[in-house]
Design a protein around this motif. Structure first.
Motif, PDB file in Angstrom:
ATOM      1  N   SER A 168      -5.693   2.447  22.298  1.00  0.00           N
ATOM      2  CA  SER A 168      -4.985   1.172  22.144  1.00  0.00           C
ATOM      3  C   SER A 168      -4.690   0.944  20.666  1.00  0.00           C
ATOM      4  O   SER A 168      -5.278   1.578  19.785  1.00  0.00           O
ATOM      5  N   LEU A 169      -3.750   0.042  20.405  1.00  0.00           N
ATOM      6  CA  LEU A 169      -3.455  -0.426  19.053  1.00  0.00           C
ATOM      7  C   LEU A 169      -4.102  -1.779  18.854  1.00  0.00           C
ATOM      8  O   LEU A 169      -3.998  -2.660  19.715  1.00  0.00           O
ATOM      9  N   VAL A 170      -4.773  -1.946  17.721  1.00  0.00           N
ATOM     10  CA  VAL A 170      -5.399  -3.230  17.380  1.00  0.00           C
ATOM     11  C   VAL A 170      -4.983  -3.609  15.965  1.00  0.00           C
ATOM     12  O   VAL A 170      -4.732  -2.744  15.122  1.00  0.00           O
ATOM     13  N   ALA A 171      -4.891  -4.907  15.705  1.00  0.00           N
ATOM     14  CA  ALA A 171      -4.493  -5.398  14.382  1.00  0.00           C
ATOM     15  C   ALA A 171      -5.577  -6.294  13.828  1.00  0.00           C
ATOM     16  O   ALA A 171      -6.243  -7.030  14.567  1.00  0.00           O
ATOM     17  N   GLU A 172      -5.762  -6.239  12.504  1.00  0.00           N
ATOM     18  CA  GLU A 172      -6.755  -7.104  11.870  1.00  0.00           C
ATOM     19  C   GLU A 172      -6.277  -8.545  11.772  1.00  0.00           C
ATOM     20  O   GLU A 172      -7.031  -9.457  12.107  1.00  0.00           O
ATOM     21  N   PRO A 173      -5.031  -8.816  11.348  1.00  0.00           N
ATOM     22  CA  PRO A 173      -4.583 -10.207  11.287  1.00  0.00           C
ATOM     23  C   PRO A 173      -4.004 -10.650  12.632  1.00  0.00           C
ATOM     24  O   PRO A 173      -3.580  -9.837  13.454  1.00  0.00           O
ATOM     25  N   SER A 174      -3.991 -11.941  12.836  1.00  0.00           N
ATOM     26  CA  SER A 174      -3.377 -12.490  14.046  1.00  0.00           C
ATOM     27  C   SER A 174      -1.878 -12.661  13.865  1.00  0.00           C
ATOM     28  O   SER A 174      -1.154 -12.853  14.841  1.00  0.00           O
ATOM     29  N   GLY A 232       6.872  -9.292   3.471  1.00  0.00           N
ATOM     30  CA  GLY A 232       6.406  -8.872   2.162  1.00  0.00           C
ATOM     31  C   GLY A 232       4.933  -8.548   2.103  1.00  0.00           C
ATOM     32  O   GLY A 232       4.404  -8.302   1.015  1.00  0.00           O
ATOM     33  N   SER A 233       4.241  -8.531   3.238  1.00  0.00           N
ATOM     34  CA  SER A 233       2.796  -8.275   3.242  1.00  0.00           C
ATOM     35  C   SER A 233       2.493  -6.941   3.918  1.00  0.00           C
ATOM     36  O   SER A 233       3.347  -6.330   4.551  1.00  0.00           O
ATOM     37  N   THR A 234       1.257  -6.514   3.743  1.00  0.00           N
ATOM     38  CA  THR A 234       0.767  -5.298   4.395  1.00  0.00           C
ATOM     39  C   THR A 234      -0.446  -5.652   5.235  1.00  0.00           C
ATOM     40  O   THR A 234      -1.360  -6.341   4.759  1.00  0.00           O
ATOM     41  N   ALA A 235      -0.447  -5.220   6.460  1.00  0.00           N
ATOM     42  CA  ALA A 235      -1.537  -5.526   7.384  1.00  0.00           C
ATOM     43  C   ALA A 235      -2.221  -4.236   7.820  1.00  0.00           C
ATOM     44  O   ALA A 235      -1.619  -3.161   7.846  1.00  0.00           O
ATOM     45  N   ALA A 236      -3.491  -4.350   8.166  1.00  0.00           N
ATOM     46  CA  ALA A 236      -4.256  -3.201   8.665  1.00  0.00           C
ATOM     47  C   ALA A 236      -4.153  -3.151  10.184  1.00  0.00           C
ATOM     48  O   ALA A 236      -4.417  -4.141  10.872  1.00  0.00           O
ATOM     49  N   VAL A 237      -3.759  -1.993  10.683  1.00  0.00           N
ATOM     50  CA  VAL A 237      -3.671  -1.755  12.122  1.00  0.00           C
ATOM     51  C   VAL A 237      -4.558  -0.559  12.440  1.00  0.00           C
ATOM     52  O   VAL A 237      -4.676   0.378  11.635  1.00  0.00           O
ATOM     53  N   GLY A 238      -5.192  -0.591  13.583  1.00  0.00           N
ATOM     54  CA  GLY A 238      -6.077   0.501  13.972  1.00  0.00           C
ATOM     55  C   GLY A 238      -5.619   1.178  15.251  1.00  0.00           C
ATOM     56  O   GLY A 238      -5.190   0.515  16.195  1.00  0.00           O
ATOM     57  N   ILE A 239      -5.701   2.508  15.253  1.00  0.00           N
ATOM     58  CA  ILE A 239      -5.507   3.289  16.479  1.00  0.00           C
ATOM     59  C   ILE A 239      -6.906   3.526  17.040  1.00  0.00           C
ATOM     60  O   ILE A 239      -7.688   4.307  16.490  1.00  0.00           O
ATOM     61  N   ARG A 240      -7.204   2.832  18.109  1.00  0.00           N
ATOM     62  CA  ARG A 240      -8.565   2.851  18.654  1.00  0.00           C
ATOM     63  C   ARG A 240      -8.637   3.838  19.813  1.00  0.00           C
ATOM     64  O   ARG A 240      -7.828   3.789  20.739  1.00  0.00           O
ATOM     65  N   LEU A 293       9.378   1.930  15.096  1.00  0.00           N
ATOM     66  CA  LEU A 293       9.181   0.704  14.329  1.00  0.00           C
ATOM     67  C   LEU A 293      10.489  -0.052  14.147  1.00  0.00           C
ATOM     68  O   LEU A 293      11.563   0.552  14.137  1.00  0.00           O
ATOM     69  N   PRO A 294      10.405  -1.363  13.969  1.00  0.00           N
ATOM     70  CA  PRO A 294      11.615  -2.119  13.618  1.00  0.00           C
ATOM     71  C   PRO A 294      12.153  -1.661  12.262  1.00  0.00           C
ATOM     72  O   PRO A 294      11.419  -1.125  11.422  1.00  0.00           O
ATOM     73  N   ARG A 295      13.420  -1.865  12.057  1.00  0.00           N
ATOM     74  CA  ARG A 295      14.060  -1.453  10.815  1.00  0.00           C
ATOM     75  C   ARG A 295      13.370  -2.108   9.616  1.00  0.00           C
ATOM     76  O   ARG A 295      13.141  -3.307   9.587  1.00  0.00           O
ATOM     77  N   GLY A 296      13.035  -1.274   8.627  1.00  0.00           N
ATOM     78  CA  GLY A 296      12.418  -1.763   7.400  1.00  0.00           C
ATOM     79  C   GLY A 296      10.911  -1.773   7.429  1.00  0.00           C
ATOM     80  O   GLY A 296      10.272  -1.806   6.375  1.00  0.00           O
ATOM     81  N   VAL A 297      10.293  -1.757   8.611  1.00  0.00           N
ATOM     82  CA  VAL A 297       8.832  -1.763   8.719  1.00  0.00           C
ATOM     83  C   VAL A 297       8.333  -0.326   8.555  1.00  0.00           C
ATOM     84  O   VAL A 297       8.905   0.614   9.118  1.00  0.00           O
ATOM     85  N   GLY A 298       7.292  -0.159   7.755  1.00  0.00           N
ATOM     86  CA  GLY A 298       6.770   1.179   7.506  1.00  0.00           C
ATOM     87  C   GLY A 298       5.268   1.240   7.698  1.00  0.00           C
ATOM     88  O   GLY A 298       4.576   0.209   7.670  1.00  0.00           O
ATOM     89  N   VAL A 299       4.767   2.436   7.926  1.00  0.00           N
ATOM     90  CA  VAL A 299       3.318   2.637   8.019  1.00  0.00           C
ATOM     91  C   VAL A 299       2.917   3.701   7.005  1.00  0.00           C
ATOM     92  O   VAL A 299       3.675   4.634   6.718  1.00  0.00           O
ATOM     93  N   GLY A 300       1.731   3.553   6.440  1.00  0.00           N
ATOM     94  CA  GLY A 300       1.220   4.507   5.476  1.00  0.00           C
ATOM     95  C   GLY A 300       0.392   5.586   6.148  1.00  0.00           C
ATOM     96  O   GLY A 300       0.290   5.648   7.379  1.00  0.00           O
ATOM     97  N   PRO A 301      -0.220   6.466   5.351  1.00  0.00           N
ATOM     98  CA  PRO A 301      -1.033   7.551   5.911  1.00  0.00           C
ATOM     99  C   PRO A 301      -2.261   7.021   6.648  1.00  0.00           C
ATOM    100  O   PRO A 301      -2.791   5.944   6.334  1.00  0.00           O
ATOM    101  N   VAL A 302      -2.704   7.797   7.623  1.00  0.00           N
ATOM    102  CA  VAL A 302      -3.922   7.459   8.360  1.00  0.00           C
ATOM    103  C   VAL A 302      -5.128   7.554   7.430  1.00  0.00           C
ATOM    104  O   VAL A 302      -5.234   8.471   6.611  1.00  0.00           O
ATOM    105  N   LEU A 324      -8.798   4.736  13.756  1.00  0.00           N
ATOM    106  CA  LEU A 324      -8.043   5.299  12.645  1.00  0.00           C
ATOM    107  C   LEU A 324      -7.211   4.181  12.035  1.00  0.00           C
ATOM    108  O   LEU A 324      -6.301   3.650  12.688  1.00  0.00           O
ATOM    109  N   LEU A 325      -7.523   3.801  10.804  1.00  0.00           N
ATOM    110  CA  LEU A 325      -6.833   2.688  10.147  1.00  0.00           C
ATOM    111  C   LEU A 325      -5.509   3.151   9.555  1.00  0.00           C
ATOM    112  O   LEU A 325      -5.415   4.227   8.959  1.00  0.00           O
ATOM    113  N   VAL A 326      -4.487   2.308   9.712  1.00  0.00           N
ATOM    114  CA  VAL A 326      -3.149   2.601   9.212  1.00  0.00           C
ATOM    115  C   VAL A 326      -2.594   1.323   8.589  1.00  0.00           C
ATOM    116  O   VAL A 326      -2.583   0.269   9.240  1.00  0.00           O
TER     117      VAL A 326
END
Length: 708
Positions: A33-39, A44-52, A79-88, A112-114
């Protein structure tokens, strides 16, 4: 008896399909599953998402460097246009011994945090994060799996502070605690004999407070992963003795992750800089699988693939696995030469229908299994010891009938013609089924490109190509029946046919011997004993059935019951086979030939070496012929040595996801496949039928060196 044996074979075939060919469902082994740290996320922000990933007890997935085998999880993002993810961000792994191998990975649960970045000009009300997670989950066997994951986060105001989701706070805190920290102490590498010693210069350590140290290199081949790692602690710090992967070229630096327990608490430190990892694209575009390498079939169309399949099917008739069955059927046709033209032609059509139905059924099953996540290809059913044993038992019964030990029906072929005494058309149909089954170990010229093309196309296109392959196999016999005048050139029926029938039993017995040899590559000693005992029981059942045919009254009834009991006992033995699988990759490798792994191939190419990859299987007759007529020749071996060619052999006798992945990359669905690499340049694909001259010419052209 033939009705009984046919039902018995069909029953075991169904058991084989249910037990051996259909893989365990990966979704039952891994809950992803995908989980996110923020609600919510702000532009302009970066959020932590986890591949659980939560694994079933006893099963594991892999770290970024899987060790001796395996593949790390990969996420193809949409992903939506402009949204990016960094390395695992990879948590520190565990050492996972499997037989003689050492793997690196995770048991239980891993996150796995992304990092996910949202552009400042993002205008949507929510951010949809989706993608396809691909992974390999293993116990002692490995099963590839995938999961379509999706998560939607509302968009907060641009200046809103991040709002943690209370339900995820503990999960993300635990995930961050599992990440290796940058080492605050200097590390150094030294050499002591055949080992290298990784030292962490940390003074003041109490030797009895440190234990269970392990080092996990980022490079896949720099260390002998299965070798023991010896820990010593002294006043200067911590020292870990490691065995290099290549003792002649020990590493001069060794980036990776060092773990050890300190006062019972596991700690993990990053040593050196990890290799760069590519971030996901910031533009919206559904991620796709790697583009297959262009090969000789890159310009195939439906009709050109169907034409190649037709030619391949024609050539299959000359293969040693098909010729005995076909010759026996032609012999039965000679007996009917004086019958009506219509009846002879219907026999040909019935045989063709059996071939086509079998090819389409195999193609449909293959496509269904691949759609369900199975990593398999053409000839996949012979990767099941159950199917191999059942086929051997069926051919043994056929050979015993030809030898006159037992009479199975009234037709001369003895297999299937007794299903009906009126015309025997069912016998012709089931002979077509048998011809298809024994044809699958063979790969004829033209087949590889056509079948590889078929398995990448929509179902309707795939079935047309497979139907063309079946039509090619059936065409010679069909043509003989459509023009029965050709039979007049053969001798008239007579006593010579009984003699020839007995002679034809021996190629069938040879096929049984070959199938038992294949079984010996797939199972351990107990499984092989069960398979051989099954042969004895089938022979006993045939003998008892013949006694029943000649007897009467209670004696005949008892003999029939004895034959049935022997077949039931054979079914029980067959059930043992799949539980006694040989260790993957345990097939002996010839001197000077290394077992194939993708990691080893990548390492050799990275060193600029010339590499010959031989993808083979014990049940692939074409592979065995190529081995004896080309690859094992002294001239080819000398050319390999003279040009420094490293030979990697991939054994596909049992399922191997790494081999299947490479086959698919080159547009193939089965073995043989022969590749010749020089460094990082793309491979040359050699023909499926090899000669010594073909291999030598390929070496000369690829290596750019003159051959002796």
């Amino acid at each position: 008896m033939i009705r009984l044996f046919t039902a018995f074979a069909l029953l075991l075939g169904a058991l084989a399909g249910a037990q051996a060919l259909v893989p365990k469902q990966p979704k039952d082994l891994v809950q992803a599953s995908l989980v996110a740290e923020p609600s919510a996320v702000a532009p302009g922000s970066t959020a932590a998402v986890g591949i659980r990933m939560a694994m079933k007890p006893g099963w594991h997935v892999y770290w970024r460097n899987p060790g001796d085998s395996g593949l790390p999880p990969e996420m193809a993002w949409d992903l939506p246009r402009g949204v990016g993810v960094g390395p695992v961000q990879w948590p520190a792994p565990e050492r996972l011994p499997v037989q003689t191998l050492m793997n690196y990975g995770y048991e239980g649960e891993v996150v796995l945090l992304v990092p996910v970045s949202v552009p400042k000009d993002y205008s949507g009300t929510s951010v949809r994060l989706a993608g396809k997670l691909s992974y390999l989950v293993c116990e002692e066997i490995c099963i590839p799996g995938s999961a379509d994951l999706e998560l939607s986060l509302p968009v907060a105001a641009a200046d809103a502070p991040p709002t943690p989701d209370p339900a995820s706070t503990e999960l993300f805190a635990k995930a961050r605690a599992a990440l290796p920290e940058p080492s605050p102490w200097p590390s150094r590498l030294s050499r002591q004999g055949d080992t290298v010693v990784l030292s962490l210069d940390r003074t003041g350590l109490a030797p009895d407070a440190i234990g269970e140290a392990a080092f996990f290199p980022y490079g896949e081949t720099v260390l002998d992963n299965a070798a023991s790692q010896t820990l010593t602690v002294d006043a200067a710090g911590l020292h870990l003795a490691l065995k290099p992967g290549d003792a002649a070229k020990p590493p001069t630096d060794l980036p990776g992750v060092l773990t050890f327990t300190e006062n019972g608490r596991r700690r993990a430190f990053a040593i050196g800089e990890p290799p760069p990892a590519a971030a996901a694209p910031s533009e919206a575009a559904p991620a796709t699988a790697p583009t297959p390498v262009p090969a000789e079939d890159e310009s195939l169309t439906l009709w050109s693939a169907a034409g190649l399949a037709l030619l391949g099917g024609l050539v299959l008739n000359l293969m040693p696995c098909v010729f005995p069955v076909l010759s026996i059927k032609v012999l039965s046709l000679v007996k009917q030469a004086g019958q009506s033209t219509t009846r002879v032609r219907i026999h040909g059509l019935a045989y063709t229908a059996g071939v086509l139905a079998s090819f389409l059924a195999l193609a449909g099953l293959l496509m269904a299994l691949k759609a369900g996540g199975a990593t398999i290809g053409w000839g996949f059913q012979l990767q099941s010891p159950i199917v191999v044993a059942v086929l051997a038992y069926g051919l043994l019964a056929m050979g015993l009938s030809l030898s006159g030990v037992v009479h199975l029906g009234g037709g001369i072929a003895g297999l299937g013609d007794g299903l009906t005494r009126r015309a025997g058309y069912q016998g012709s149909f089931f002979t077509g089924v048998l011809a298809t089954l024994v044809a699958t170990p063979c790969t004829a010229p033209f087949m590889g490109a056509a079948v590889g093309y078929a398995l990448t196309q929509p179902p309707a296109v795939s079935l047309i190509v497979f139907a063309s392959l079946g039509l090619g196999l059936a065409l010679p016999f069909l043509a003989l029946t459509l023009f029965p005048g050709a039979l007049r050139i053969m001798p008239r029926p007579g006593a010579w046919m009984d003699t020839l029938k007995g002679v034809l039993a021996f190629p069938v017995y040879a096929a049984v011997a070959w199938l038992i040899w294949v079984l010996a590559q797939q199972v351990g000693p107990n499984g092989l004993l069960a398979g051989l005992s099954g042969l004895v029981l089938v022979g006993f059942a045939a003998w008892a059935w013949e006694r029943a045919r000649l007897g009467s009254g209670w004696g005949g009834t008892l003999a029939r019951a004895t034959a049935l009991a022997a077949l039931i006992a054979t079914a029980g033995l067959v059930a043992v086979l799949d539980g006694d699988r040989a260790v993957a990759g345990s097939t002996a490798t010839a001197e000077g030939i290394e077992p194939f792994t993708q990691a080893r191939l990548d390492a050799l190419r990275g060193e600029g070496r010339t590499v010959f990859v031989d993808m083979t299987a014990a049940w692939c007759i074409t592979c065995q012929i190529n081995e004896r007529t080309a690859l094992s020749r002294d001239g080819v071996k000398a050319a390999f040595r003279a040009n420094g060619v490293v030979v990697l052999r991939g054994d596909w006798t049992n399922q191997n996801p790494e081999i299947t992945t490479l086959l698919e990359r080159y547009g193939r669905s089965g073995v043989p496949l022969y590749l010749l690499y020089r460094g990082k340049a793309e491979a040359s694909v050699l023909p499926q039928i090899l000669t010594e001259g073909v291999v030598l010419a390929a070496i000369e052209k690829r290596a750019g060196l003159a051959q002796r």
